[in-house]
Design a protein around this motif. Structure first.
Motif, PDB file in Angstrom:
ATOM      1  N   MET A 174       0.820  -1.211   0.000  1.00  0.00           N
ATOM      2  CA  MET A 174       0.000   0.000   0.000  1.00  0.00           C
ATOM      3  C   MET A 174       0.853   1.261   0.000  1.00  0.00           C
ATOM      4  N   ASN A 175       1.928   1.265   0.783  1.00  0.00           N
ATOM      5  CA  ASN A 175       2.799   2.438   0.816  1.00  0.00           C
ATOM      6  C   ASN A 175       3.427   2.705  -0.543  1.00  0.00           C
ATOM      7  N   ILE A 176       3.834   1.640  -1.234  1.00  0.00           N
ATOM      8  CA  ILE A 176       4.429   1.810  -2.558  1.00  0.00           C
ATOM      9  C   ILE A 176       3.395   2.335  -3.546  1.00  0.00           C
ATOM     10  N   LYS A 177       2.184   1.795  -3.502  1.00  0.00           N
ATOM     11  CA  LYS A 177       1.129   2.261  -4.401  1.00  0.00           C
ATOM     12  C   LYS A 177       0.839   3.746  -4.190  1.00  0.00           C
ATOM     13  N   ILE A 178       0.705   4.148  -2.935  1.00  0.00           N
ATOM     14  CA  ILE A 178       0.413   5.552  -2.627  1.00  0.00           C
ATOM     15  C   ILE A 178       1.559   6.443  -3.084  1.00  0.00           C
ATOM     16  N   ALA A 179       2.799   5.987  -2.885  1.00  0.00           N
ATOM     17  CA  ALA A 179       3.964   6.792  -3.249  1.00  0.00           C
ATOM     18  C   ALA A 179       4.063   7.004  -4.753  1.00  0.00           C
ATOM     19  N   ILE A 180       3.923   5.940  -5.536  1.00  0.00           N
ATOM     20  CA  ILE A 180       4.063   6.106  -6.982  1.00  0.00           C
ATOM     21  C   ILE A 180       2.870   6.877  -7.556  1.00  0.00           C
ATOM     22  N   PHE A 181       1.711   6.723  -6.941  1.00  0.00           N
ATOM     23  CA  PHE A 181       0.543   7.487  -7.376  1.00  0.00           C
ATOM     24  C   PHE A 181       0.771   8.972  -7.124  1.00  0.00           C
ATOM     25  N   ALA A 182       1.338   9.289  -5.968  1.00  0.00           N
ATOM     26  CA  ALA A 182       1.595  10.690  -5.616  1.00  0.00           C
ATOM     27  C   ALA A 182       2.655  11.304  -6.521  1.00  0.00           C
ATOM     28  N   VAL A 183       3.734  10.578  -6.760  1.00  0.00           N
ATOM     29  CA  VAL A 183       4.809  11.102  -7.605  1.00  0.00           C
ATOM     30  C   VAL A 183       4.310  11.311  -9.031  1.00  0.00           C
ATOM     31  N   GLY A 184       3.614  10.306  -9.582  1.00  0.00           N
ATOM     32  CA  GLY A 184       3.094  10.434 -10.936  1.00  0.00           C
ATOM     33  C   GLY A 184       2.110  11.581 -11.073  1.00  0.00           C
ATOM     34  N   SER A 185       1.250  11.750 -10.086  1.00  0.00           N
ATOM     35  CA  SER A 185       0.261  12.837 -10.121  1.00  0.00           C
ATOM     36  C   SER A 185       0.932  14.195  -9.974  1.00  0.00           C
ATOM     37  N   GLY A 186       1.943  14.275  -9.107  1.00  0.00           N
ATOM     38  CA  GLY A 186       2.664  15.538  -8.924  1.00  0.00           C
ATOM     39  C   GLY A 186       3.360  15.974 -10.200  1.00  0.00           C
ATOM     40  N   ILE A 187       3.966  15.022 -10.911  1.00  0.00           N
ATOM     41  CA  ILE A 187       4.625  15.347 -12.179  1.00  0.00           C
ATOM     42  C   ILE A 187       3.606  15.845 -13.198  1.00  0.00           C
ATOM     43  N   ALA A 188       2.412  15.253 -13.207  1.00  0.00           N
ATOM     44  CA  ALA A 188       1.339  15.743 -14.086  1.00  0.00           C
ATOM     45  C   ALA A 188       0.982  17.185 -13.733  1.00  0.00           C
ATOM     46  N   GLY A 189       1.031  17.521 -12.445  1.00  0.00           N
ATOM     47  CA  GLY A 189       0.775  18.892 -12.014  1.00  0.00           C
ATOM     48  C   GLY A 189       1.794  19.873 -12.571  1.00  0.00           C
ATOM     49  N   VAL A 190       3.057  19.443 -12.675  1.00  0.00           N
ATOM     50  CA  VAL A 190       4.101  20.292 -13.274  1.00  0.00           C
ATOM     51  C   VAL A 190       3.775  20.559 -14.744  1.00  0.00           C
ATOM     52  N   ALA A 191       3.357  19.514 -15.461  1.00  0.00           N
ATOM     53  CA  ALA A 191       2.950  19.694 -16.853  1.00  0.00           C
ATOM     54  C   ALA A 191       1.786  20.671 -16.965  1.00  0.00           C
ATOM     55  N   GLY A 192       0.853  20.580 -16.014  1.00  0.00           N
ATOM     56  CA  GLY A 192      -0.282  21.502 -16.002  1.00  0.00           C
ATOM     57  C   GLY A 192       0.152  22.944 -15.801  1.00  0.00           C
ATOM     58  N   GLY A 193       1.139  23.150 -14.937  1.00  0.00           N
ATOM     59  CA  GLY A 193       1.646  24.504 -14.714  1.00  0.00           C
ATOM     60  C   GLY A 193       2.261  25.101 -15.963  1.00  0.00           C
ATOM     61  N   LEU A 194       3.057  24.315 -16.667  1.00  0.00           N
ATOM     62  CA  LEU A 194       3.645  24.783 -17.923  1.00  0.00           C
ATOM     63  C   LEU A 194       2.560  25.073 -18.960  1.00  0.00           C
ATOM     64  N   TYR A 195       1.561  24.200 -19.000  1.00  0.00           N
ATOM     65  CA  TYR A 195       0.437  24.371 -19.925  1.00  0.00           C
ATOM     66  C   TYR A 195      -0.276  25.701 -19.660  1.00  0.00           C
ATOM     67  N   ALA A 196      -0.502  26.007 -18.395  1.00  0.00           N
ATOM     68  CA  ALA A 196      -1.210  27.242 -18.034  1.00  0.00           C
ATOM     69  C   ALA A 196      -0.420  28.475 -18.460  1.00  0.00           C
ATOM     70  N   TYR A 197       0.869  28.486 -18.223  1.00  0.00           N
ATOM     71  CA  TYR A 197       1.682  29.643 -18.590  1.00  0.00           C
ATOM     72  C   TYR A 197       1.813  29.796 -20.105  1.00  0.00           C
ATOM     73  N   TYR A 198       1.797  28.678 -20.812  1.00  0.00           N
ATOM     74  CA  TYR A 198       1.948  28.777 -22.263  1.00  0.00           C
ATOM     75  C   TYR A 198       0.659  29.236 -22.931  1.00  0.00           C
ATOM     76  N   TYR A 199      -0.471  28.637 -22.576  1.00  0.00           N
ATOM     77  CA  TYR A 199      -1.729  28.948 -23.254  1.00  0.00           C
ATOM     78  C   TYR A 199      -2.488  30.106 -22.607  1.00  0.00           C
ATOM     79  N   GLN A 200      -2.214  30.403 -21.335  1.00  0.00           N
ATOM     80  CA  GLN A 200      -2.746  31.577 -20.630  1.00  0.00           C
ATOM     81  C   GLN A 200      -4.271  31.578 -20.491  1.00  0.00           C
ATOM     82  N   TYR A 201      -4.892  30.477 -20.763  1.00  0.00           N
ATOM     83  CA  TYR A 201      -6.351  30.378 -20.601  1.00  0.00           C
ATOM     84  C   TYR A 201      -6.719  28.928 -20.323  1.00  0.00           C
TER      85      TYR A 201
END
Length: 291
Positions: A174-201
């Motif tokens: 369970m700890n491994i599942k939660i950890a990899i889920f969190a890391v993968g989701s956090g990295i997706a959040g970084v992509a979202g941040g770049l997306y927001a700054y590039y498209y601005q809407y």
């Protein structure tokens, strides 16, 4: 040149998304398709912090990473105790539910969208964003490669391949599942941040189920459980629709056609070549790498 640079920005963003999703579904074996909602949370976090608080772009994107990671616990903690189709259904409900909440929050623009995100690059904008997106995607791919080549990566594979045997060895799956889920989701959040700054809407419609299908197709076609498979899948699946646009088909046909293409590719590869274009290496258990 502007067109090529814009396409390179998208390729960089989707390499980040596909690689981080591959950590969850490919290496971890966790069947969730809610990845676009973490992409959305990173984007909206940046949008709110930049428009309402004027936070520095690096800090805003870092906050998007943290928010997406924390939000992943809302899905992983209650739902990772179940698996298979139940986890899939839970992830769909989680994504659609959060999108409905976003549509009804005035401070993020509601259903009409969030605009006014500042332009943080004044000159050669697309080229600079392309370099940033591709640079971060390279860092993500190399970091995930280092992760899965190490002892923790072998533990992830062992858990995915035979969870009962893994538990019998006294390891906490369970700890491994939660950890990899969190890391993968956090990295997706970084992509979202770049997306927001590039498209601005931003609008909630940008993060619907079609995004889930697109990212899943990239991973399946490229190769689940392969470090470089999602890279190949992302490049191929972004260039293919661009090639179709040269057919000058009506917009009413182009949208549904892309959905048909993604769905058809997933089905074809699952039946005809389930290992994808870049098969996962079998040497991990012997100390080698997942290539």
């Amino acid at each position: 040149m502007e067109y090529v640079a814009s396409l390179l920005v998208l390729i960089g963003l989707y390499i980040i998304l596909a690689s981080s999703f591959n950590l969850i579904i490919g290496f971890g074996g966790l069947i969730s398709i809610a990845h676009p909602i973490f992409f959305a949370l990173g984007a909206y976090t940046v949008g709110v912090l930049s428009t309402q608080f004027g936070l520095h772009p690096v800090l805003s994107i870092a906050a998007g990473f943290v928010v997406a990671m924390l939000a992943s616990f809302m899905l992983s903690l209650p739902s990772l105790r179940i698996s298979g189709d139940y986890l899939l259904i839970t992830s769909i409900g989680f994504q659609l539910g959060l999108l409905e909440i976003i549509k009804n929050l005035d401070f993020v623009g509601g259903a009409s969208g969030l605009g006014g995100i500042p332009n943080v690059v004044q000159e050669n904008r697309s080229l600079v964003f392309a370099a940033i997106a591709l640079g971060i995607s390279l860092v993500v791919v190399l970091a995930l490669r280092a992760l899965v080549r190490g002892p923790y990566g072998r533990a992830i594979q062992a858990m995915r391949d035979d969870e009962l045997a893994f538990l019998a060895l006294g390891r906490n799956a369970m700890n491994i599942k939660i950890a990899i889920f969190a890391v993968g989701s956090g990295i997706a959040g970084v992509a979202g941040g770049l997306y927001a700054y590039y498209y601005q809407y931003l609008t909630p419609d940008q993060f619907q189920i079609l995004q889930s299908a697109m990212i899943l197709t990239m991973v399946v076609v490229g190769g689940m459980g392969s470090v470089y498979g999602p890279v190949v899948g992302a490049v191929l699946l972004l260039l293919l629709p661009e090639a179709i646009t040269f057919l000058n088909l009506p917009s009413a046909i182009m949208g549904p056609l892309q959905g048909v293409i993604f769905t058809s590719l997933v089905i074809l590869f699952l039946f005809l070549r389930p290992q994808g274009l870049v098969p996962a290496s079998k040497r991990l258990s012997a100390g080698g790498s997942h290539e």
